[in-house]
Design a protein around this motif. Structure first.
Motif, PDB file in Angstrom:
ATOM      1  N   ASN A  24      -9.976  16.022 -76.460  1.00 58.04           N
ATOM      2  CA  ASN A  24      -9.826  17.212 -77.300  1.00 58.04           C
ATOM      3  C   ASN A  24     -10.609  18.389 -76.731  1.00 58.04           C
ATOM      4  O   ASN A  24     -10.150  19.535 -76.782  1.00 58.04           O
ATOM      5  N   HIS A  71     -11.299  18.880 -73.542  1.00 55.83           N
ATOM      6  CA  HIS A  71     -10.585  19.350 -72.355  1.00 55.83           C
ATOM      7  C   HIS A  71      -9.360  20.189 -72.721  1.00 55.83           C
ATOM      8  O   HIS A  71      -8.980  21.107 -71.993  1.00 55.83           O
ATOM      9  N   HIS A  72      -8.768  19.877 -73.875  1.00 52.21           N
ATOM     10  CA  HIS A  72      -7.625  20.655 -74.346  1.00 52.21           C
ATOM     11  C   HIS A  72      -8.071  21.884 -75.145  1.00 52.21           C
ATOM     12  O   HIS A  72      -7.236  22.598 -75.697  1.00 52.21           O
TER      13      HIS A  72
END
Length: 262
Positions: free
Chosen positions: A225, A227-228
């Motif tokens: 999450n 990284h996104h």
């Protein structure tokens, strides 16, 4: 195995909130609240007296070790300083430590105040971090028994923090330490709440006043999450802890050669 190193954290500012007051309000009511010393500690009448020595320099201030001469005994305390500018990191950390007063896996809060152009937080002095401990002896790994002991206490620490309404956002080996006395040397403590965010229990989501979500924390231990670039929740703290446990047991993570970009 590789000797483990600590990555740098994102230093983007985003204040946390107290249950009864929002960070970003005027300092006066919060400072008055925090200036009340911990009623459970008879020696908590700070400031301390004696020589102070630097423990570490961090993104959100400098930590000193000092001797506090209380009415009953002299003890070692940690004092965290930052200049009295618009930053609220130390005050936010004081709010969280006071909120978690009495929890096993957090430093005792003694006092928050201002002095000659500085804000300071006085708290319990703790011992070395997990990164220093794992790097003491080759092959720079923990036994399964030691790993499970740390893992259980790490989960307990995160459970207490989440139940208090906060997500840590930067779970990594350098933010877990052991106690500084014979009695507390087997206890693991969670530290450094500079990136914490508050959970809105009504919606079970992070309170984000500016609407901006970026990659926060330490890249090596960041969840998917993160990284996104999504807002994180309690599960993301647990995922980061899992990565720490894997690294402590195997000696490295598959992505160990990646560099922080924050």
């Amino acid at each position: 195995m590789h000797k483990q190193t600590q990555s740098h954290s994102d230093v983007q500012e985003n204040g946390v909130e107290d249950h009864n007051a929002k960070v970003g309000e005027t300092d006066a009511p919060l400072d008055q609240k925090l200036n009340q010393t911990n009623p459970d500690d008879k020696d908590a009448d700070i400031p301390p007296v004696g020589d102070a020595s630097t423990v570490l320099h961090g993104s959100y201030g400098t930590v000193f070790a000092a001797l506090h001469e209380g009415p009953q005994r002299t003890k070692l305390v940690a004092i965290k300083f930052e200049t009295t500018n618009n930053s609220t990191h130390i005050r936010d950390e004081a709010l969280i430590l006071r909120c978690l007063s009495g929890s096993t896996h957090f430093a005792k809060f003694y006092r928050y105040s201002k002095y000659q152009g500085f804000k300071f937080l006085t708290m319990e002095m703790l011992g070395p971090c997990m990164l220093d401990i794992v790097n003491r002896v080759r092959p720079y790994r923990f036994t399964l028994q030691s790993l499970l002991k740390f893992g259980i206490q790490g989960v307990e620490a995160l459970e207490a923090l989440h139940n208090a309404g906060y997500v840590h956002y930067d779970i990594k080996p350098g933010n877990f330490v052991i106690g500084n006395t014979k009695e507390t040397s087997g206890i693991f403590y969670l530290i450094d709440f500079g990136l914490c965010k508050k959970i809105d229990f009504k919606t079970d989501k992070i309170r984000n006043r500016n609407g901006i979500v970026g990659l926060r924390g330490t890249l090596r231990y960041a969840s998917l999450n993160a990284h996104h670039k999504l807002e994180l929740g309690p599960c993301d703290d647990l995922m980061s802890l899992l990565y720490v446990l894997i690294e402590f047991y195997t000696g490295k993570l598959p992505w160990i050669d990646m560099k922080d970009i924050v």
